[in-house]
Design a protein around this motif. Structure first.
Motif, PDB file in Angstrom:
ATOM      1  N   ASN A  81       8.568   6.990  -6.133  1.00 18.50           N
ATOM      2  CA  ASN A  81       9.715   5.866  -5.644  1.00 18.50           C
ATOM      3  C   ASN A  81       9.458   5.621  -4.046  1.00 18.50           C
ATOM      4  OD1 ASN A  81      11.802   6.815  -8.225  1.00 18.50           O
ATOM      5  ND2 ASN A  81      10.502   4.928  -8.205  1.00 18.50           N
ATOM      6  N   ALA A  82       8.673   6.827  -3.327  1.00 20.20           N
ATOM      7  CA  ALA A  82       8.528   6.667  -1.983  1.00 20.20           C
ATOM      8  C   ALA A  82       7.167   7.166  -1.510  1.00 20.20           C
ATOM      9  CB  ALA A  82       9.655   7.351  -1.242  1.00 20.20           C
ATOM     10  N   ALA A  83       6.582   6.258  -0.735  1.00 18.18           N
ATOM     11  CA  ALA A  83       5.166   6.651  -0.442  1.00 18.18           C
ATOM     12  C   ALA A  83       4.679   6.224   1.008  1.00 18.18           C
ATOM     13  CB  ALA A  83       4.070   6.492  -1.420  1.00 18.18           C
ATOM     14  N   GLY A  84       3.694   6.500   1.645  1.00 23.08           N
ATOM     15  CA  GLY A  84       3.354   6.004   2.743  1.00 23.08           C
ATOM     16  C   GLY A  84       1.871   5.628   2.720  1.00 23.08           C
ATOM     17  N   GLY A  85       1.244   5.014   3.528  1.00 19.54           N
ATOM     18  CA  GLY A  85      -0.101   4.623   3.714  1.00 19.54           C
ATOM     19  C   GLY A  85      -0.490   3.871   4.959  1.00 19.54           C
ATOM     20  N   LYS A  86      -1.668   3.685   5.126  1.00 20.37           N
ATOM     21  CA  LYS A  86      -2.154   2.931   6.321  1.00 20.37           C
ATOM     22  C   LYS A  86      -3.534   1.875   6.051  1.00 20.37           C
ATOM     23  CE  LYS A  86      -4.925   6.837   7.852  1.00 20.37           C
ATOM     24  NZ  LYS A  86      -6.274   6.370   7.555  1.00 20.37           N
ATOM     25  N   SER A  87      -3.241   1.108   7.053  1.00 17.07           N
ATOM     26  CA  SER A  87      -4.414   0.221   7.106  1.00 17.07           C
ATOM     27  C   SER A  87      -5.215   0.055   8.352  1.00 17.07           C
ATOM     28  CB  SER A  87      -4.261  -1.209   6.394  1.00 17.07           C
ATOM     29  OG  SER A  87      -4.913  -2.314   6.882  1.00 17.07           O
ATOM     30  N   ASP A  88      -6.649  -0.072   8.383  1.00 13.65           N
ATOM     31  CA  ASP A  88      -7.291  -0.267   9.592  1.00 13.65           C
ATOM     32  C   ASP A  88      -7.445  -1.722  10.109  1.00 13.65           C
ATOM     33  OD1 ASP A  88      -7.484   2.279   9.924  1.00 13.65           O
ATOM     34  OD2 ASP A  88      -9.362   2.520   8.552  1.00 13.65           O
ATOM     35  N   GLU A  89      -7.081  -2.613   9.162  1.00 19.01           N
ATOM     36  CA  GLU A  89      -7.128  -4.030   9.564  1.00 19.01           C
ATOM     37  C   GLU A  89      -6.043  -4.466  10.285  1.00 19.01           C
ATOM     38  OE1 GLU A  89      -9.573  -5.708   8.059  1.00 19.01           O
ATOM     39  OE2 GLU A  89     -10.071  -4.803   6.221  1.00 19.01           O
ATOM     40  N   SER A  90      -6.276  -5.700  10.866  1.00 16.89           N
ATOM     41  CA  SER A  90      -4.995  -6.374  11.626  1.00 16.89           C
ATOM     42  C   SER A  90      -3.692  -6.342  10.796  1.00 16.89           C
ATOM     43  CB  SER A  90      -5.490  -7.756  12.254  1.00 16.89           C
ATOM     44  OG  SER A  90      -5.282  -8.572  11.083  1.00 16.89           O
ATOM     45  N   LEU A  91      -2.607  -6.747  11.422  1.00 17.50           N
ATOM     46  CA  LEU A  91      -1.476  -6.822  10.624  1.00 17.50           C
ATOM     47  C   LEU A  91      -1.501  -7.918   9.573  1.00 17.50           C
ATOM     48  CD1 LEU A  91       1.634  -5.959  10.173  1.00 17.50           C
ATOM     49  CD2 LEU A  91       2.237  -7.252  12.222  1.00 17.50           C
ATOM     50  N   ASP A  92      -2.028  -9.371  10.055  1.00 13.65           N
ATOM     51  CA  ASP A  92      -1.981 -10.445   9.326  1.00 13.65           C
ATOM     52  C   ASP A  92      -2.849 -10.050   8.092  1.00 13.65           C
ATOM     53  OD1 ASP A  92      -0.367 -11.861  10.788  1.00 13.65           O
ATOM     54  OD2 ASP A  92      -1.968 -12.886  11.851  1.00 13.65           O
ATOM     55  N   LYS A  93      -4.145  -9.635   8.328  1.00 15.44           N
ATOM     56  CA  LYS A  93      -5.104  -9.219   7.204  1.00 15.44           C
ATOM     57  C   LYS A  93      -4.495  -8.289   6.388  1.00 15.44           C
ATOM     58  CE  LYS A  93      -9.391  -9.557   5.602  1.00 15.44           C
ATOM     59  NZ  LYS A  93      -9.397  -9.164   4.303  1.00 15.44           N
ATOM     60  N   THR A  94      -3.926  -7.364   6.897  1.00 22.74           N
ATOM     61  CA  THR A  94      -2.959  -6.347   5.865  1.00 22.74           C
ATOM     62  C   THR A  94      -2.135  -6.907   4.848  1.00 22.74           C
ATOM     63  OG1 THR A  94      -3.462  -4.563   7.457  1.00 22.74           O
ATOM     64  CG2 THR A  94      -1.864  -4.180   5.716  1.00 22.74           C
TER      65      THR A  94
END
Ligand code: 5GP
Ligand code: MN
Length: 338
Positions: A309-322
């Motif tokens: 029920n709680a997790a984190g992650g990341k993206s290397d793309e722009s905010l809009d693309k993410t």
């Protein structure tokens, strides 16, 4: 860890050792609470103990007993590296994959060969430690540390400082005792911590009632940006770097924001996407209620993980693309999000 493992750990700790305690990067209340509780505990046995944190904690944890003794790897790399190199034992607390200390510290740790003792409650532990005490059904690493001390038959060593640190970690990781992993055992342990002097009201206030004006303005912006995805019981929040800058963002300011999206009626999946121009990533927090596993979702699509029920992650793309990627992924989970 089985009975024999606890005996072995007890044996290893029976003579003074050089010990480093390491929490995960971007340490939260549970990571610092468990690290500091263990620090105060081990000092009672005359070990040489240092906490080496990958980076600094948010302001709302700066009051914790012993926090000023923590060595920050990012700010004090030479000293921190020496301590890690000298350590015979490294405790890994509140994470279960070594890369969670961040890239630079991960590369440094990879060169070393200490005895690792891992105490953690996240899902799918990696096998880097000689001793792995892991249980993803437990609400917090702080509760696990209490149980670890109990298994070593040393509960009488828990003093006011240890009780305060453990209480703080259990409080924060259970969302003040409301998340499903909070059990009667959690409450029994917390009752014992109160008996040992932990001041529940004071600890709550030090953590939760310290918002700056800027933080609440930023929360206002986050709530304005919140979007509901019709048909998927999903809501998400975005914060761009310029929105953070306009509100004098400080580390920790966005803590808890994602829960507002989750608090919407009929929403079972919530996310917050926060732009970090310095690191060139979008940091993401996922939350859910019920069976939808944000751990799986984040592992599969956003290089992260955590709990159901709680997790984190990341993206290397722009905010809009993410965001557009996120919206494209949702249909894969249409059945689970009905
Ligand atoms: P938060 O969203 O509050 O940063 O993190 C929620 C939970 O997921 C915490 O238990 C945290 O330790 C874990 N978590 C956060 N970011 C990551 C990540 O990038 N990878 C993994 N494996 N876990 C994460
Ligand atoms: Mn935790």
């Amino acid at each position: 860890m089985n009975f024999e493992d606890f005996n072995n750990v007890k044996q290893i700790l029976s003579e003074p050792k050089k010990i480093a305690i390491v929490p995960h990067r971007n340490p939260d209340g549970d990571a610092y609470g468990s690290s500091l509780a263990l620090y105060h505990y081990l000092l009672k046995f005359n070990h040489k103990v240092t906490i080496v944190s990958p980076n600094d904690c948010p302001e709302f944890l700066k009051w914790m007993p012993g926090e000023d003794q923590i060595v920050i790897y990012e700010n004090d790399t030479v000293n921190a590296t020496n301590i890690l190199e000298e350590a015979e034992i490294i405790f890994a607390l509140d994470f279960n994959a070594l890369h969670r200390v961040g890239d630079r510290m991960f590369q440094a740790l990879k060169k070393l060969d200490p005895i690792y003792i891992m105490i953690d409650h996240h899902q799918q532990p990696e096998g880097f430690a000689q001793f792995t005490y892991s249980d993803s059904s437990v609400c917090s690493t702080c509760q696990m540390l209490y149980q670890f001390i109990e298994k070593l038959d040393e509960l009488d060593k828990i003093d006011l400082d240890i009780a305060t640190c453990l209480y703080a970690g259990i409080l924060t990781d259970t969302g003040s005792f409301r998340f499903p992993a909070t059990t009667s055992e959690t409450h029994r342990i917390v009752a014992d911590l109160l008996d040992k002097g932990a001041n529940n009201s004071e600890i709550y206030n030090k953590i939760h009632n310290v918002s700056s004006y800027d933080r609440l303005q930023l929360l206002g912006k986050a709530l304005q940006n919140m979007k509901v995805v019709e048909g998927y019981k999903t809501a998400y929040i975005t914060l761009s770097q310029s929105e953070l800058n306009n509100n004098n963002f400080k580390k920790g300011d966005t803590e808890g924001f994602v829960n507002y999206a989750l608090s919407l009626k009929n929403v079972i999946f919530a996310a917050i996407f926060i732009e970090d121009r310095k690191q060139g990533i979008i940091k993401i927090s996922f939350r859910s209620v019920g069976d939808f596993s944000v751990n799986e979702f984040s592992r599969n699509h956003f290089n992260g993980g955590g709990h159901i029920n709680a997790a984190g992650g990341k993206s290397d793309e722009s905010l809009d693309k993410t965001i557009s990627n996120f919206l494209d992924i949702l249909p894969l989970y249409k059945n689970e999000l009905q």
